[in-house]
Design an enzyme around this catalytic site. Structure first.
Site, PDB file in Angstrom:
ATOM      1  N   ASN A 269      16.032 -16.790  -4.331  1.00 48.38           N
ATOM      2  CA  ASN A 269      16.024 -15.827  -5.437  1.00 48.38           C
ATOM      3  C   ASN A 269      17.395 -15.880  -6.114  1.00 48.38           C
ATOM      4  OD1 ASN A 269      15.971 -13.620  -7.116  1.00 48.38           O
ATOM      5  ND2 ASN A 269      15.821 -12.092  -5.489  1.00 48.38           N
ATOM      6  N   TRP A 270      17.429 -16.523  -7.269  1.00 43.97           N
ATOM      7  CA  TRP A 270      18.725 -16.716  -7.945  1.00 43.97           C
ATOM      8  C   TRP A 270      19.273 -15.414  -8.522  1.00 43.97           C
ATOM      9  CZ3 TRP A 270      18.516 -21.817 -11.340  1.00 43.97           C
ATOM     10  CH2 TRP A 270      18.160 -22.888 -10.521  1.00 43.97           C
ATOM     11  N   LYS A 271      18.433 -14.396  -8.627  1.00 42.15           N
ATOM     12  CA  LYS A 271      18.823 -13.142  -9.298  1.00 42.15           C
ATOM     13  C   LYS A 271      19.366 -13.475 -10.694  1.00 42.15           C
ATOM     14  CE  LYS A 271      19.339 -11.078  -4.770  1.00 42.15           C
ATOM     15  NZ  LYS A 271      19.979 -10.098  -3.916  1.00 42.15           N
TER      16      LYS A 271
ATOM     17  N   HIS B  14      11.297  -6.093  -5.670  1.00 46.10           N
ATOM     18  CA  HIS B  14      12.590  -6.316  -5.023  1.00 46.10           C
ATOM     19  C   HIS B  14      13.393  -5.013  -4.992  1.00 46.10           C
ATOM     20  CE1 HIS B  14      16.624  -7.790  -4.223  1.00 46.10           C
ATOM     21  NE2 HIS B  14      16.048  -8.868  -3.720  1.00 46.10           N
TER      22      HIS B  14
ATOM     23  N   GLU C  73      16.354  -4.354  -5.607  1.00 45.25           N
ATOM     24  CA  GLU C  73      17.211  -4.123  -6.786  1.00 45.25           C
ATOM     25  C   GLU C  73      16.397  -3.555  -7.939  1.00 45.25           C
ATOM     26  OE1 GLU C  73      18.811  -8.065  -6.731  1.00 45.25           O
ATOM     27  OE2 GLU C  73      19.923  -7.539  -4.916  1.00 45.25           O
TER      28      GLU C  73
ATOM     29  N   GLU D 140      13.029  -7.076   3.507  1.00 45.27           N
ATOM     30  CA  GLU D 140      14.441  -7.141   3.140  1.00 45.27           C
ATOM     31  C   GLU D 140      15.080  -5.765   3.348  1.00 45.27           C
ATOM     32  OE1 GLU D 140      15.387 -10.593   0.267  1.00 45.27           O
ATOM     33  OE2 GLU D 140      14.783  -8.895  -0.957  1.00 45.27           O
TER      34      GLU D 140
ATOM     35  N   GLY E  84      23.035  -8.825   0.411  1.00 44.41           N
ATOM     36  CA  GLY E  84      24.328  -9.071  -0.226  1.00 44.41           C
ATOM     37  C   GLY E  84      25.515  -8.481   0.517  1.00 44.41           C
TER      38      GLY E  84
ATOM     39  N   SER F 202      21.167 -11.450   3.635  1.00 44.12           N
ATOM     40  CA  SER F 202      22.305 -12.178   4.220  1.00 44.12           C
ATOM     41  C   SER F 202      21.870 -13.338   5.112  1.00 44.12           C
ATOM     42  CB  SER F 202      23.235 -11.214   4.965  1.00 44.12           C
ATOM     43  OG  SER F 202      23.777 -10.273   4.055  1.00 44.12           O
TER      44      SER F 202
ATOM     45  N   GLY G  37      19.223 -14.912  -1.139  1.00 47.34           N
ATOM     46  CA  GLY G  37      19.969 -14.599  -2.354  1.00 47.34           C
ATOM     47  C   GLY G  37      21.210 -15.475  -2.450  1.00 47.34           C
ATOM     48  N   GLY G  38      22.340 -14.926  -2.049  1.00 45.70           N
ATOM     49  CA  GLY G  38      23.635 -15.610  -2.221  1.00 45.70           C
ATOM     50  C   GLY G  38      23.642 -17.066  -1.765  1.00 45.70           C
TER      51      GLY G  38
HETATM   52  P1  13P Z   1      21.308 -12.056  -0.009  1.00 48.35           P
HETATM   53  O1  13P Z   1      20.781 -13.287   0.656  1.00 48.35           O
HETATM   54  O2  13P Z   1      22.418 -12.336  -0.984  1.00 48.35           O
HETATM   55  O3  13P Z   1      21.650 -10.991   0.980  1.00 48.35           O
HETATM   56  O4  13P Z   1      20.118 -11.470  -0.915  1.00 48.35           O
HETATM   57  C1  13P Z   1      18.888 -11.274  -0.341  1.00 48.35           C
HETATM   58  C2  13P Z   1      17.916 -10.957  -1.406  1.00 48.35           C
HETATM   59  O5  13P Z   1      17.961  -9.912  -2.010  1.00 48.35           O
HETATM   60  C3  13P Z   1      16.905 -11.988  -1.722  1.00 48.35           C
HETATM   61  O6  13P Z   1      15.902 -11.462  -2.528  1.00 48.35           O
END
Ligand code: 13P
Length: 260
Positions: free
Chosen positions: A9-11, A97, A99, A169, A175, A215, A236-237
């Site tokens: 997920n590149w966000k 998600h 967020e 999640e 994050g 993470s 994510g990251g």
């Molecule tokens: P991180 O891997 O940066 O913690 O993000 C997880 C995430 O929200 C994937 O959708």
């Protein structure tokens, strides 16, 4: 056996041209024909077309979107619909998600509308659920997960439910560099699978993939996938660098081959 699914997920990261460069590099680094592994990247809407062009017709990586709107078309300024995503070659779409729940106030009823829209157009939804730290601390994790699964999926036809993926999640792990422990993830996944058995059926619960997100790194992916309760990861990251995403993909491609 459930096929492992790794989703990046590149966000809100990478322009269209940055995405092109990234994907060329990534394609050269991921396993060519992963046997028991599906790989998905979910770039921002603005980079879907450039990623699609790099992937071509027979890529080991599939395309996903990070969100969608529930109507097909109309006066919904700024929104993107399921047919639009289908038209760009998307196979998966992330829905609910944390967020989006936290920053944009998305609630369960609205999330279910998005899931229904995705299913109607043959997109495979990835429903994200997870508890906050306060909820974990006050012992309501199972209740929160149960509620979120019900809100997202209650009332859907069993055949539709069979195409859904759940991503667990925990909000406190996203994050933060503080992943859930394997034991915490397994416990949550067991709860989710039990809820699925009642919302859908035991057979659907058995074949539904439940991913862990929060993470995930090249360092912890192997221990997460060692449990047959964890069917993949939403990343994510660590998906934003070719090196780390390719390493995760490589580890995942052999994760089930040792029979754990
Ligand atoms: P991180 O891997 O940066 O913690 O993000 C997880 C995430 O929200 C994937 O959708």
């Amino acid at each position: 056996m459930r096929t492992i699914l790794i989703v990046g997920n590149w966000k809100m990261n990478k322009t269209a041209s940055e995405a092109t460069v990234f994907m060329r590099d990534l394609l050269a680094r991921v396993p060519a024909q992963p046997a028991n592994l599906e790989l998905v990247v979910a770039p921002p809407f603005t980079a879907l077309e450039s990623v699609r062009l790099v992937l071509g017709a027979s890529s080991p990586i599939q395309l996903g979107a990070q969100d969608l709107f529930w109507e097909d078309h109309g006066a919904y300024t700024g929104e993107v619909s399921a047919p639009m995503l289908k038209g760009l070659g998307c196979r998966y779409v992330i829905v609910g998600h944390s967020e989006r729940r936290t920053l944009f106030g998305e609630r369960g009823d609205l999330i279910q509308k998005k899931i229904r829209a995705a299913l109607k157009h043959g997109l495979r939804p990835i429903l994200c659920i997870g508890e906050t730290l306060a909820q974990r601390d006050n012992g309501t994790t199972d209740h929160v997960l149960t509620q979120q699964v019900h809100d997202g999926l209650s009332g859907l036809a069993t055949e539709a439910l069979a195409t859904i993926t759940i991503a667990y999640e925990p909000v406190w792990a996203i994050g933060t560099g503080k992943s859930a422990t394997v034991e915490q993830a397994i416990a949550a996944h067991r709860t989710i699978r039990q809820v699925l058995a009642t919302v859908a059926s035991p057979a659907v619960a058995d074949c539904t993939r439940i991913l862990y997100g929060g993470s995930v790194t090249p360092q912890n992916i192997e221990s997460l996938l060692a449990s047959d309760q964890i069917d993949g990861a939403l990343i994510g990251g660590a998906c934003l660098q070719v090196e780390s995403f390719a390493t995760i993909a490589t580890v995942a491609s052999v994760a089930r081959s040792t029979g754990v």
